[in-house]
Design a protein around this motif. Structure first.
Motif, PDB file in Angstrom:
ATOM      1  N   GLU A 187     -41.859  43.827 -76.982  1.00  7.48           N
ATOM      2  CA  GLU A 187     -42.639  44.350 -75.865  1.00  7.48           C
ATOM      3  C   GLU A 187     -42.171  45.736 -75.421  1.00  7.48           C
ATOM      4  OE1 GLU A 187     -42.666  41.436 -72.752  1.00  7.48           O
ATOM      5  OE2 GLU A 187     -43.628  39.924 -74.002  1.00  7.48           O
ATOM      6  N   LEU A 188     -41.309  46.374 -76.202  1.00  4.01           N
ATOM      7  CA  LEU A 188     -40.847  47.721 -75.881  1.00  4.01           C
ATOM      8  C   LEU A 188     -41.512  48.723 -76.812  1.00  4.01           C
ATOM      9  CD1 LEU A 188     -36.986  47.119 -75.505  1.00  4.01           C
ATOM     10  CD2 LEU A 188     -38.688  47.276 -73.679  1.00  4.01           C
ATOM     11  N   ASP A 189     -41.676  49.953 -76.320  1.00  6.80           N
ATOM     12  CA  ASP A 189     -42.210  50.978 -77.213  1.00  6.80           C
ATOM     13  C   ASP A 189     -41.124  51.382 -78.209  1.00  6.80           C
ATOM     14  OD1 ASP A 189     -40.505  52.922 -76.023  1.00  6.80           O
ATOM     15  OD2 ASP A 189     -42.040  53.446 -74.546  1.00  6.80           O
ATOM     16  N   GLU A 190     -41.496  52.128 -79.217  1.00  3.33           N
ATOM     17  CA  GLU A 190     -40.573  52.451 -80.313  1.00  3.33           C
ATOM     18  C   GLU A 190     -39.330  53.200 -79.831  1.00  3.33           C
ATOM     19  OE1 GLU A 190     -38.709  52.111 -83.662  1.00  3.33           O
ATOM     20  OE2 GLU A 190     -40.622  51.107 -83.278  1.00  3.33           O
ATOM     21  N   ALA A 191     -39.505  54.103 -78.874  1.00  2.02           N
ATOM     22  CA  ALA A 191     -38.356  54.866 -78.363  1.00  2.02           C
ATOM     23  C   ALA A 191     -37.358  53.940 -77.672  1.00  2.02           C
ATOM     24  CB  ALA A 191     -38.830  55.952 -77.405  1.00  2.02           C
ATOM     25  N   ASP A 192     -37.859  53.016 -76.841  1.00  2.00           N
ATOM     26  CA  ASP A 192     -36.962  52.073 -76.165  1.00  2.00           C
ATOM     27  C   ASP A 192     -36.305  51.124 -77.161  1.00  2.00           C
ATOM     28  OD1 ASP A 192     -37.364  53.140 -73.636  1.00  2.00           O
ATOM     29  OD2 ASP A 192     -39.003  51.770 -73.154  1.00  2.00           O
ATOM     30  N   CYS A 193     -37.064  50.700 -78.187  1.00  2.59           N
ATOM     31  CA  CYS A 193     -36.484  49.839 -79.229  1.00  2.59           C
ATOM     32  C   CYS A 193     -35.334  50.555 -79.928  1.00  2.59           C
ATOM     33  CB  CYS A 193     -37.543  49.451 -80.264  1.00  2.59           C
ATOM     34  SG  CYS A 193     -38.649  48.144 -79.728  1.00  2.59           S
ATOM     35  N   ALA A 194     -35.539  51.819 -80.232  1.00  5.43           N
ATOM     36  CA  ALA A 194     -34.490  52.595 -80.901  1.00  5.43           C
ATOM     37  C   ALA A 194     -33.247  52.694 -80.013  1.00  5.43           C
ATOM     38  CB  ALA A 194     -35.010  53.983 -81.263  1.00  5.43           C
TER      39      ALA A 194
END
Length: 91
Positions: free
Chosen positions: A28-35
């Motif tokens: 449920e996180l965007d790619e930047a937050d996942c990274a």
């Protein structure tokens, strides 16, 4: 709590990452937050341990929700529910 951070993470950062772990596990996180979360987990042993625990619990819950009770157990429970219903209506 002691952390083996090899980067610029501040001690308070862990609380923020620990809150994001559930969202990370649920994609449920965007790619930047996942990274950001992945990078933190790579560098913080205690947070990685918490992530592993959350992932294990989520897996066990998912697996147990997919299982069905044996038919004999289902019949016994249904019978007991009916008996209780009968006693209630008799009162």
């Amino acid at each position: 709590m002691t952390h083996d951070h090899h980067s610029s993470f501040e001690p308070g950062d862990c609380a923020e990452y620990l809150q994001q772990i559930i969202y990370f596990l649920d994609n449920e996180l965007d790619e930047a937050d996942c990274a950001d979360v992945r990078r933190h987990l790579d560098e913080c042993g205690p947070c990685l341990h918490h992530y592993d625990l959350e992932r294990t619990v989520k897996s066990v819950v998912a697996r147990s929700c997919a299982e069905s009770a044996p038919e004999s157990l289902r019949q016994r429970v249904t019978l007991q529910i009916r008996e209780v219903q009968i006693r209630i209506t008799e009162v």
